[in-house]
Design an enzyme around this catalytic site. Structure first.
Site, PDB file in Angstrom:
ATOM      1  N   PRO A 168       0.817  -1.576   0.260  1.00 46.38           N
ATOM      2  CA  PRO A 168       0.273  -0.007  -0.126  1.00 46.38           C
ATOM      3  C   PRO A 168       0.835   1.286   0.390  1.00 46.38           C
ATOM      4  O   PRO A 168       2.279   1.861   0.802  1.00 46.38           O
ATOM      5  CB  PRO A 168      -0.498   0.090   0.958  1.00 46.38           C
ATOM      6  CG  PRO A 168       0.353  -0.931   2.599  1.00 46.38           C
ATOM      7  CD  PRO A 168       0.837  -2.254   1.440  1.00 46.38           C
TER       8      PRO A 168
ATOM      9  N   ASP B 287      -2.020   2.993   2.471  1.00 48.73           N
ATOM     10  CA  ASP B 287      -1.321   3.349   3.777  1.00 48.73           C
ATOM     11  C   ASP B 287      -1.406   3.993   4.561  1.00 48.73           C
ATOM     12  O   ASP B 287      -1.183   5.251   3.918  1.00 48.73           O
ATOM     13  CB  ASP B 287      -0.035   2.824   3.552  1.00 48.73           C
ATOM     14  CG  ASP B 287       0.853   1.754   4.816  1.00 48.73           C
ATOM     15  OD1 ASP B 287       0.281   1.718   6.233  1.00 48.73           O
ATOM     16  OD2 ASP B 287       1.917   2.018   4.855  1.00 48.73           O
TER      17      ASP B 287
ATOM     18  N   TRP C  62       4.473   0.023   9.928  1.00 48.99           N
ATOM     19  CA  TRP C  62       5.090  -0.920   9.312  1.00 48.99           C
ATOM     20  C   TRP C  62       4.073  -2.784   9.650  1.00 48.99           C
ATOM     21  O   TRP C  62       3.774  -3.436   9.409  1.00 48.99           O
ATOM     22  CB  TRP C  62       6.711  -1.249   9.275  1.00 48.99           C
ATOM     23  CG  TRP C  62       6.700  -0.232   9.363  1.00 48.99           C
ATOM     24  CD1 TRP C  62       8.157   1.034   9.275  1.00 48.99           C
ATOM     25  CD2 TRP C  62       7.034  -0.330   7.800  1.00 48.99           C
ATOM     26  NE1 TRP C  62       8.324   1.663   9.002  1.00 48.99           N
ATOM     27  CE2 TRP C  62       8.555   1.312   7.753  1.00 48.99           C
ATOM     28  CE3 TRP C  62       7.581  -0.622   6.169  1.00 48.99           C
ATOM     29  CZ2 TRP C  62       8.329   1.318   6.319  1.00 48.99           C
ATOM     30  CZ3 TRP C  62       7.693  -0.113   5.425  1.00 48.99           C
ATOM     31  CH2 TRP C  62       8.628   1.062   4.782  1.00 48.99           C
TER      32      TRP C  62
ATOM     33  N   GLN D  60      12.396  -2.282   0.428  1.00 42.78           N
ATOM     34  CA  GLN D  60      11.402  -2.580   1.649  1.00 42.78           C
ATOM     35  C   GLN D  60      11.786  -3.722   2.037  1.00 42.78           C
ATOM     36  O   GLN D  60      11.237  -3.804   2.536  1.00 42.78           O
ATOM     37  CB  GLN D  60      10.092  -2.376   0.267  1.00 42.78           C
ATOM     38  CG  GLN D  60       9.607  -1.582  -0.135  1.00 42.78           C
ATOM     39  CD  GLN D  60       8.876  -0.720   1.324  1.00 42.78           C
ATOM     40  OE1 GLN D  60       8.541  -1.246   2.182  1.00 42.78           O
ATOM     41  NE2 GLN D  60       8.669   0.714   1.154  1.00 42.78           N
TER      42      GLN D  60
ATOM     43  N   TRP E  84       8.648  -3.429   4.347  1.00 38.14           N
ATOM     44  CA  TRP E  84       7.359  -4.409   3.916  1.00 38.14           C
ATOM     45  C   TRP E  84       7.580  -5.621   3.863  1.00 38.14           C
ATOM     46  O   TRP E  84       7.041  -6.478   4.481  1.00 38.14           O
ATOM     47  CB  TRP E  84       6.708  -3.872   2.589  1.00 38.14           C
ATOM     48  CG  TRP E  84       5.231  -3.975   3.174  1.00 38.14           C
ATOM     49  CD1 TRP E  84       3.848  -4.023   4.018  1.00 38.14           C
ATOM     50  CD2 TRP E  84       5.212  -4.818   1.552  1.00 38.14           C
ATOM     51  NE1 TRP E  84       3.088  -4.764   3.185  1.00 38.14           N
ATOM     52  CE2 TRP E  84       3.198  -5.218   2.198  1.00 38.14           C
ATOM     53  CE3 TRP E  84       5.202  -5.050   0.718  1.00 38.14           C
ATOM     54  CZ2 TRP E  84       2.490  -5.764   1.522  1.00 38.14           C
ATOM     55  CZ3 TRP E  84       4.182  -5.882  -0.496  1.00 38.14           C
ATOM     56  CH2 TRP E  84       3.314  -5.872   0.240  1.00 38.14           C
TER      57      TRP E  84
ATOM     58  N   LYS F 226      20.173   9.680  -7.151  1.00 41.98           N
ATOM     59  CA  LYS F 226      19.129   8.598  -7.310  1.00 41.98           C
ATOM     60  C   LYS F 226      18.116  10.271  -6.974  1.00 41.98           C
ATOM     61  O   LYS F 226      18.636  11.014  -6.665  1.00 41.98           O
ATOM     62  CB  LYS F 226      18.652   8.238  -5.594  1.00 41.98           C
ATOM     63  CG  LYS F 226      18.020   7.434  -5.338  1.00 41.98           C
ATOM     64  CD  LYS F 226      18.292   6.605  -4.050  1.00 41.98           C
ATOM     65  CE  LYS F 226      16.637   6.284  -3.418  1.00 41.98           C
ATOM     66  NZ  LYS F 226      16.118   5.886  -2.092  1.00 41.98           N
TER      67      LYS F 226
ATOM     68  N   LYS G 232      13.195  13.882  -2.507  1.00 39.44           N
ATOM     69  CA  LYS G 232      13.201  15.763  -3.082  1.00 39.44           C
ATOM     70  C   LYS G 232      14.364  16.397  -2.444  1.00 39.44           C
ATOM     71  O   LYS G 232      14.461  17.860  -3.004  1.00 39.44           O
ATOM     72  CB  LYS G 232      11.878  15.628  -1.843  1.00 39.44           C
ATOM     73  CG  LYS G 232      10.507  15.384  -1.658  1.00 39.44           C
ATOM     74  CD  LYS G 232       9.797  16.303  -1.008  1.00 39.44           C
ATOM     75  CE  LYS G 232       8.517  15.370  -1.056  1.00 39.44           C
ATOM     76  NZ  LYS G 232       7.132  15.006   0.056  1.00 39.44           N
TER      77      LYS G 232
END
Ligand SMILES: [Zn+2]
Ligand SMILES: [Zn+2]
Length: 1011
Positions: free
Chosen positions: A49, A88, A532, A567, A571, A604, A607
């Site tokens: 999610p 999420d 998580w 992840q 996750w 990479k 922001k």
């Protein structure tokens, strides 16, 4: 009546995609593609999610198109593939956004604002960018059910999470502990080890050597223990100094010249660390570490407040190393896990001079209210003034930061709720055994290592917006109770629970339970849980298991999940952790870990660097298919991918435009000829010519290779093979070489074969490509299949994936074509070496090669003749190799180690004329195009030139007429003045061909007839 719609030569992919999106909406193609497989074998997918409180970026787009590709592919392969979206919604990321918005930044400020209002803001903010997410998801062609997503803040979801925690509680694996945990001082909450693992950065910190004065030293001069630390602020919590029991320590006299004075110190440190000293030194004494045990020293700061035990003495410990520092380790149990354990073991006291927001308390007056990391400078100055700072350096090391707010983490002794993952270590490893990892090395590497060193899961967060921890404690007798469902909550509650209760704080905090032991009041602990854990519960919580059972049972474990590599400890771990604790089973069987998206310079995207491509702006100019194809072909998906609009455009030019051109070629002629695949008697492939059989063989080989590669998740291998097929085999070889077969106006058997072959290839290719580039393939399919072939489905995405027909694979023919194309390339090289243009026909080419290769090439000499433009192909004797020297008039080139080719480079008069005529034909064909003549329009030709050219035209007039659809070719006169030029309905031009001037004029047939 043509059976297909004509196309424009240049595709407008953006518009095409818009139309296809509408078509899918109108015809509910996605829903039907899923529903029509109901009852088939399942392929289970769980959506990782995303959080919709930020805009989607290219990394999200990558995971979405990869998921889409695999799920479309599996659907076409006959599986029933449910695709439930998920959001999420809990946790720190959301809280921090809202804090920013409200202009506040601490827990007391949130409490002042009100938890109810704060959580309401959080709830609103999680869908702030939902529209952008839904748009981007649709636009990129990701088919997922966004109308019925799972949402982690919904009561049903929370109830399932509660149930799972109660399962863990009942197994005795959920406990409250006092431990040193990684702690974010800004968010004022504990972080779990998998969160910490995501936030390491290299930083420079002060590194100080501090002199601890030994107590009751009878000698006249003071004696110091020299210790080293990179976190000066932890010195305020010093309780002990640790030495290794069996290492050698020394007492040394050190002297340093400081301007005119000589400064002397008597210090104790490990012999192996004498390098740490400055200036001259003299060893006074040697002893083992254990001899130092229990040596008392004076506290660094007089205001140290110690609770429950002794302090300020030397202890021995095996963890002391000689790799850095002085071999004497400053030990502060409030700020280090190892420190905490060793002090507890030695029954030493505890000192906590720092409050939970990372600021010094009033126990340390000069530092009170300062943030610990900001206090380093002041502490160093204090030590210097008191003459107990030995030296100061800078130290570069890897230090953890909060993965959300970026604050440096502190290791800090806290009470916290834990899941005893350490006791489940073997189960985690066993369950990991059952999972296939892509790339494979993660299984025992990055992931396996993490499991090997697994720590207990610090579950509780002293925060507001999250799934409330479902544990109540009796205020009278301390009895604890874990609630596993809303029903249970109602049964245990002292006062009625509202029927529409929101399970979040603050409402749930008001629910008082009755204590089973004493009848007293039980209050919920104030914590919420790690978000998580929420997302790790998706496999069962999305189906509200066990309150509803069927769907979960049908959908566990997942066959496939994919997310980015970050992840791995996020996750991917939380899924396995929860599933192991609750079910002791792996939650997924295949996991594809994707690389990151970098900008065009390989940096990479983030922001903070400001190099994130704006997805919505990108979609205004770039086709989704081009974007998808770029991502699929850029390289292994498991590695980082560079991303830019420019790269996507190049991909479109190379692949999508080539695919379009092949399709355009087909529909253009098929509409002219009113080709109807349904009407044609299907001509068995073996009756068709070698080119047809070859491209069909290639197509079937390709199909086999593509399926194999997708099954191994080697998407770039599959995509690059298709690209090679489309660009090299189909467009640049088959169509280019077969063009003339479509130009012939009269119907004939060979033309039918060409049409059928190209049609079959395009239809299969559409299906093969459908999961990769779902828009353009749908567009092509709608035009050339839907409504044309009766038994075909209404969308390419409702079709079965092609399966290879082994009987149509002719490996020998494919090998022959490879060899012949090498000969062609060599022949053309010989031409260019000799400076002879390709349109000039030549007498012959002689190939010297082995018998085996000769047999290969002999099947396809026609192709070799045409491509090298020679009248004859001869084969030299077997046994002759490249050692042969070229006869006069021949150009020799090497083809490979055992093959060489001789090209006759001396055309006779007849061949020269033919070359000239071919040049003329090419000019006339160009002129037809210039005036947009229909492909079938007939013309009349007039020419003027010298005698030599005239002879050539005369000798080859039939050929010229055939090639240019001319009904007449006559000698004429060029216009004598500019006034005449371009007059009438004649298109005319004077060309320079070699050293000759040739005037050519063409008239469309109707005008030619009027004349
Ligand atoms: Zn933080
Ligand atoms: Zn009680």
């Amino acid at each position: 009546m043509p059976y297909f719609k004509r196309e424009t030569q240049k595709a407008d992919f953006l518009r095409l995609e818009e139309d296809i999106l509408q078509l899918w909406d109108r015809e509910k193609t996605f829903e039907r593609s899923v529903d029509q497989r109901e009852g088939c074998d399942k392929f289970v997918f769980v959506e990782g999610p995303p959080t919709a409180n930020g805009l989607p970026h290219p990394g999200h787009i990558l995971t979405r198109v990869v998921k889409d590709l695999i799920l479309r592919y599996k659907t076409m392969r006959g599986f029933y593939v449910k695709r439930k979206a998920g959001w999420d919604t809990h946790g720190l990321p959301v809280e921090i956004e809202v804090e920013k918005e409200l202009g506040i930044s601490s827990k007391p400020e949130i409490e002042k604002y009100g938890i109810e209002n704060f959580n309401q803001k959080c709830k609103e903010s999680v869908f702030r960018y939902e529209k952008e997410w839904v748009n981007a998801t649709k636009r990129v062609g990701f088919w997922i059910d966004m109308d019925d997503p799972y949402i982690t803040f919904e009561n049903d979801y929370i109830e399932s999470v509660w149930w799972s925690l109660k399962e863990i509680w009942n197994k005795g694996l959920l406990y409250k502990g006092h431990k040193v945990v990684p702690f974010c001082p800004r968010c004022e909450t504990t972080l779990s080890s998998h969160e910490v693992a995501q936030g390491y950065q290299d930083v420079e910190d002060p590194s100080v050597y501090v002199k601890f004065k030994v107590k009751q030293n009878n000698e006249s001069e003071p004696l110091y223990l020299l210790a080293w630390t990179t976190t000066p602020w932890t010195l305020l919590g010093n309780i002990a100094l640790a030495v290794h029991p069996s290492h050698t320590y020394v007492k040394v006299r050190v002297s340093v010249k400081d301007e005119d004075r000589v400064k002397e110190d008597v210090l104790i440190l490990a012999e192996a660390r004498l390098d740490a000293l400055e200036g001259e030194y003299e060893i006074l004494e040697r002893f083992d570490g254990k001899d130092l045990e229990d040596l008392k020293y004076e506290p660094l700061f007089e205001y140290a407040k110690i609770e429950g035990g002794e302090a300020h003495k030397v202890i021995t410990a095996d963890f002391v190393t000689l790799e850095e520092g002085t071999g004497i380790v400053h030990t502060a149990p409030a700020f280090g896990e190892v420190d905490y354990e060793v002090c507890r073991e030695k029954k030493l006291g505890f000192s906590q001079p720092v409050s939970s927001n990372g600021h010094f308390t009033h126990d340390v007056p000069p530092l009170e209210g300062m943030f610990v990391k900001d206090a380093d400078r002041l502490i160093i100055d204090m030590l210097t003034q008191r003459g107990i700072l030995y030296k100061e350096e800078r130290y570069l090391h890897s230090y953890p930061f909060c993965w959300r707010c970026g604050s440096p983490l502190l290791y800090y002794a806290r009470e916290s709720w834990f899941i005893a993952m350490t006791t489940l270590r073997d189960n985690l490893l066993a369950n990991n055994e059952q999972i296939s990892w892509y790339p494979e090395h993660l299984k025992y590497g990055r992931f396996g290592n993490f499991l090997d060193d697994i720590e207990d899961w610090a579950l509780s967060r002293e925060r507001f917006w999250g799934t409330p921890l479902n544990i109540w404690i009796c205020s009278d007798c301390g009895q604890r109770y874990c609630v596993g469902s809303i029903k249970e909550l109602r049964e245990k509650a002292k006062t009625p629970v509202p029927s529409d209760i929101d399970l979040h704080r603050p409402y749930i905090d008001d629910v008082v339970l009755k204590c089973d032991a004493c009848g007293g009041n039980m209050w919920r602990v104030k914590d919420v849980i790690d978000c998580w854990y929420d997302s790790g519960s998706a496999p069962f919580a999305q189906w509200h298991y066990p309150f509803e059972t069927e769907k979960f049972k049908q959908n566990f474990p997942a066959d496939f999940i994919t997310e980015a590599i970050d992840q791995t400890r996020g996750w991917f771990y939380s899924l396995l952790g929860v599933s192991t604790a609750v079910f002791d089973a792996p939650p997924y069987l295949n996991v594809l870990s994707l690389g990151h998206i970098q900008d065009e310079n390989g940096v990479k995207m983030s922001k903070s660097k400001g190099n994130v491509v704006d997805i919505n702006a990108l979609f205004d100019t770039e086709a989704a298919d081009a974007l998808r194809w770029y991502l699929f072909t850029a390289g292994p998906l498991t590695e980082d991918i560079r991303f830019s609009a420019q790269a996507i455009r190049e991909k479109q030019k190379k692949f999508l435009n080539t695919l379009w051109n092949s399709y355009f070629f087909f529909v253009t002629y098929a509409t002219i000829d009113e080709f109807n695949p349904q009407e044609k008697n299907i001509i068995p492939v073996e009756q068709r010519n070698a080119m047809d059989r070859w491209i069909i063989s290639r197509l079937n080989t390709l199909t086999k290779d593509v399926i194999g590669a997708i099954e191994r998740f080697e998407i770039h291998v599959a995509a690059r093979k298709i690209e090679e097929f489309v660009v090299d085999d189909l467009s640049n070889w088959y169509i280019r070489r077969s063009r003339r077969r479509f130009w012939i106006i009269e119907e004939n058997f060979d033309k039918d074969c060409a049409y059928l072959t190209l049609y079959e290839v395009l239809v299969s290719l559409c299906k093969l490509l459908a999961p990769f580039v779902p828009f353009v393939t749908e567009h092509i399919y709608q035009n050339i299949v839907r409504g044309v072939l009766e038994d075909e489905r209404e969308s390419v995405h409702l079709c079965d994936y092609p399966s290879p027909d082994e009987s149509l694979i002719d490996a020998e023919l494919e090998a022959s074509m490879v060899f012949v194309s090498k000969l062609v390339e060599a022949g053309r090289r010989a031409r260019s070496d000799a400076g002879i243009k390709i349109r000039q026909p030549l007498k012959e080419v002689v190939v010297i090669c082995s018998k085996d290769k000769r047999e290969k090439a002999e099947r396809l000499t026609g192709i070799l003749k045409e491509e090298v433009n020679v009248k004859e192909v001869k084969f030299g004797d077997e046994g002759l190799t490249s050692g042969v020297t070229a006869p006069e008039d021949y150009k020799q080139v090497e083809v490979d180690e055992a093959t060489c080719l001789f090209l006759n480079c001396c055309p006779d008069k007849n061949l020269i004329e033919e070359g000239l005529v071919r040049d003329i034909v090419r000019r006339i064909q160009g002129m037809r195009k210039d005036i947009d003549l229909e492909y079938t329009a007939k013309i009349g030709i007039t020419y003027a030139c010298d005698e030599e050219v005239k002879d050539a035209i005369h000798n080859f007039s039939d050929y010229i007429c055939d090639e240019t659809l001319a009904v007449s070719i006559e000698e004429g006169t060029p216009p004598s003045s500019a006034e005449d030029a371009g007059s009438g309905h004649i298109y005319e031009k004077t060309w320079k061909i070699g050293d000759k001037e040739v005037y050519l004029a063409i008239k469309p047939l109707s005008l030619a007839e009027k004349d």
